[in-house]
Design a protein around this motif. Sequence first.
Motif, PDB file in Angstrom:
ATOM      1  N   PHE A 111      -3.364   1.050  -8.246  1.00 53.77           N
ATOM      2  CA  PHE A 111      -3.516  -0.350  -8.506  1.00 53.77           C
ATOM      3  C   PHE A 111      -3.184  -1.107  -7.039  1.00 53.77           C
ATOM      4  N   ILE A 112      -3.984  -0.730  -5.956  1.00 59.83           N
ATOM      5  CA  ILE A 112      -4.107  -1.532  -4.789  1.00 59.83           C
ATOM      6  C   ILE A 112      -5.428  -1.944  -4.636  1.00 59.83           C
ATOM      7  N   SER A 113      -5.746  -3.258  -5.120  1.00 57.23           N
ATOM      8  CA  SER A 113      -7.048  -3.754  -4.914  1.00 57.23           C
ATOM      9  C   SER A 113      -7.514  -3.878  -3.587  1.00 57.23           C
ATOM     10  N   GLU A 114      -6.466  -4.223  -2.561  1.00 60.60           N
ATOM     11  CA  GLU A 114      -7.033  -4.411  -1.311  1.00 60.60           C
ATOM     12  C   GLU A 114      -7.432  -3.089  -0.652  1.00 60.60           C
ATOM     13  N   GLY A 115      -7.555  -2.062  -1.282  1.00 62.52           N
ATOM     14  CA  GLY A 115      -8.331  -0.858  -0.742  1.00 62.52           C
ATOM     15  C   GLY A 115      -9.730  -0.988  -0.731  1.00 62.52           C
TER      16      GLY A 115
END
Length: 214
Positions: free
Chosen positions: A120-124
């Motif tokens: 849940f790290i959208s910045e990926g």
Amino acid sequence: GLMLLFLGRPCAALMGGLTVWLAGMADSSCIVSVGVILGLMMCFDLGGPINKVAYAFATAGLAAATSDNPTPYLIMGAVMAAGMVPPLAMALASTILGRGLFTPVERENGKAAWLLGASFISEGAIPFAAGDPFRVIPASLVGGAVTGALSMVFGVQSLAPHGGFFVAFAINPVWGFVVSILAGTVVSALLVVALKKFVGVRSNVDVEEAAVAA
């Protein structure tokens, strides 16, 4: 200095207004619409202000959640599921579905995006959006909206504010969570591949090869 003197108050007012608007919708019967809107917000700027408004709205509501009022858990479930879609979709598109449409660097970023998305790290998805925003962001928005809506339809509840698949023990039903994410991921990945193939300028790979040849 600019943020403190000029931009801080307008940004705070905008975030406050969005939070009040979301709270009003959450109190209504349009819970699926809330899921769609939250999904769009989570995928719009990939960790930026709009994304953070949706996330802060979801986490703030957890304190008020009870067995008689599960809506905050539903909101948290939709926010977490939708926020996982962009990096997972870019990982799927760049490493499996459309490898030839991405540069070698993007394909390497795609490998890391699997873990970032699962966490849940959208910045990926930011490296992909930075290189091709007009195709990556619309594709992510569609997938996020699909996931947010399905999460609400399936009644996915998350008692945890972060963690993705690694907090599956705090999510119910897990199958609804997984199906929602898979659906949005596949939709986004297929859409970004189609957009790169048929819409707009040449692919990044073509541009890179032309630069090397020059």
